[in-house]
Design a protein around this motif. Structure first.
Motif, PDB file in Angstrom:
ATOM      1  N   THR A  37       9.425  40.968 -12.220  1.00 17.34           N
ATOM      2  CA  THR A  37       9.775  39.585 -11.890  1.00 17.34           C
ATOM      3  C   THR A  37      11.146  39.583 -11.227  1.00 17.34           C
ATOM      4  O   THR A  37      12.142  39.951 -11.853  1.00 17.34           O
ATOM      5  CB  THR A  37       9.803  38.714 -13.149  1.00 17.34           C
ATOM      6  OG1 THR A  37       8.552  38.840 -13.838  1.00 17.34           O
ATOM      7  CG2 THR A  37      10.023  37.257 -12.795  1.00 17.34           C
ATOM      8  N   GLY A  54       6.698  37.221  -8.832  1.00 14.09           N
ATOM      9  CA  GLY A  54       6.256  37.773 -10.097  1.00 14.09           C
ATOM     10  C   GLY A  54       6.494  36.854 -11.276  1.00 14.09           C
ATOM     11  O   GLY A  54       6.908  35.703 -11.134  1.00 14.09           O
ATOM     12  N   LEU A  71       2.470  40.788 -11.180  1.00 13.46           N
ATOM     13  CA  LEU A  71       3.217  41.854 -10.523  1.00 13.46           C
ATOM     14  C   LEU A  71       3.957  42.694 -11.559  1.00 13.46           C
ATOM     15  O   LEU A  71       4.203  42.259 -12.688  1.00 13.46           O
ATOM     16  CB  LEU A  71       4.220  41.264  -9.525  1.00 13.46           C
ATOM     17  CG  LEU A  71       3.650  40.573  -8.293  1.00 13.46           C
ATOM     18  CD1 LEU A  71       4.768  39.924  -7.493  1.00 13.46           C
ATOM     19  CD2 LEU A  71       2.887  41.561  -7.414  1.00 13.46           C
TER      20      LEU A  71
END
Length: 210
Positions: free
Chosen positions: A112, A17, A109
């Motif tokens: 992270t 991410g 995403l």
């Protein structure tokens, strides 16, 4: 590779991410099927030639950035290494800066996640994963995959050939989907991703199985 908690979206560390760190002139990958921008999944160190341990990975000369289409999940052949639904791009580590993220709901995403790397005795990945969970009293889902070693295929061996030199590519990492359903990568539900690189040719490849 184990969950190390949330990290900054621009952290120059091994992570899933966030925003990819890229060289000058970078163009965000687009899906060959739907033409939409892909989702950034992970940045992973690629070991220097001949190095196999975690310490060597920490000072790797290259970073492999993995992208996958999530605009129409399941319809763009995003599991296939050559169909154009994903990309794995190998960059020299020096001089990378944050990419400009294109508009779209499926480019990043939801979380992270920082990654810690813990060396384990040479053993099948699924056994090493279970032993780590028992030793540290943490859930299996805190294991986010493995860096180097031997891929633990869920189906058959799909080691890709380098598109430049045609030799089998070197295994870089195996990725689990993630810690929970809300923040996980989409590998078909319970699947694993497999990242490969050919450092001399500066080529990367990615696929997933479930």
């Amino acid at each position: 590779m184990t969950y190390a908690g949330p990290v900054d979206d621009l952290a120059p560390v091994t992570r899933t991410g966030g925003v990819p760190l890229v060289p000058a002139g970078f163009t965000w990958p687009q899906c060959a099927e739907c033409s939409g921008p892909m989702q950034f999944l992970a940045q992973l160190p690629v070991n220097v030639p001949g190095a196999q341990d975690v310490e060597a990975a920490a000072v790797a000369e290259h970073v492999l950035s993995v992208f996958m289409c999530q605009n129409d999940p399941g319809l763009c052949d995003e599991w296939d290494p050559v169909a154009g639904g994903n990309r794995a791009l190998l960059f020299p580590r020096a001089g990378l800066t944050p990419a400009q993220v294109p508009a779209g709901d499926e480019t990043l995403l939801a979380e992270t996640c920082g990654i810690d790397c813990t060396a384990r005795d040479a053993a099948p990945y699924h056994e090493a994963r279970g032993k780590w969970s028992e030793a540290y009293g943490r859930p299996l889902r805190d294991v986010l995959g493995q860096l180097g070693g031997t891929p633990s295929w869920l189906q058959h061996d799909e080691t890709p050939a380098c598109p430049s030199c045609a030799r089998p590519m070197s295994f870089t990492a195996q990725l689990e989907e993630g810690r929970d359903d809300g923040t996980a990568m989409n590998f078909g539900g319970g699947g694993c991703g497999y990242a490969f690189a050919c450092a001399p040719c500066e080529e990367g490849s990615f696929l997933w199985q479930c």
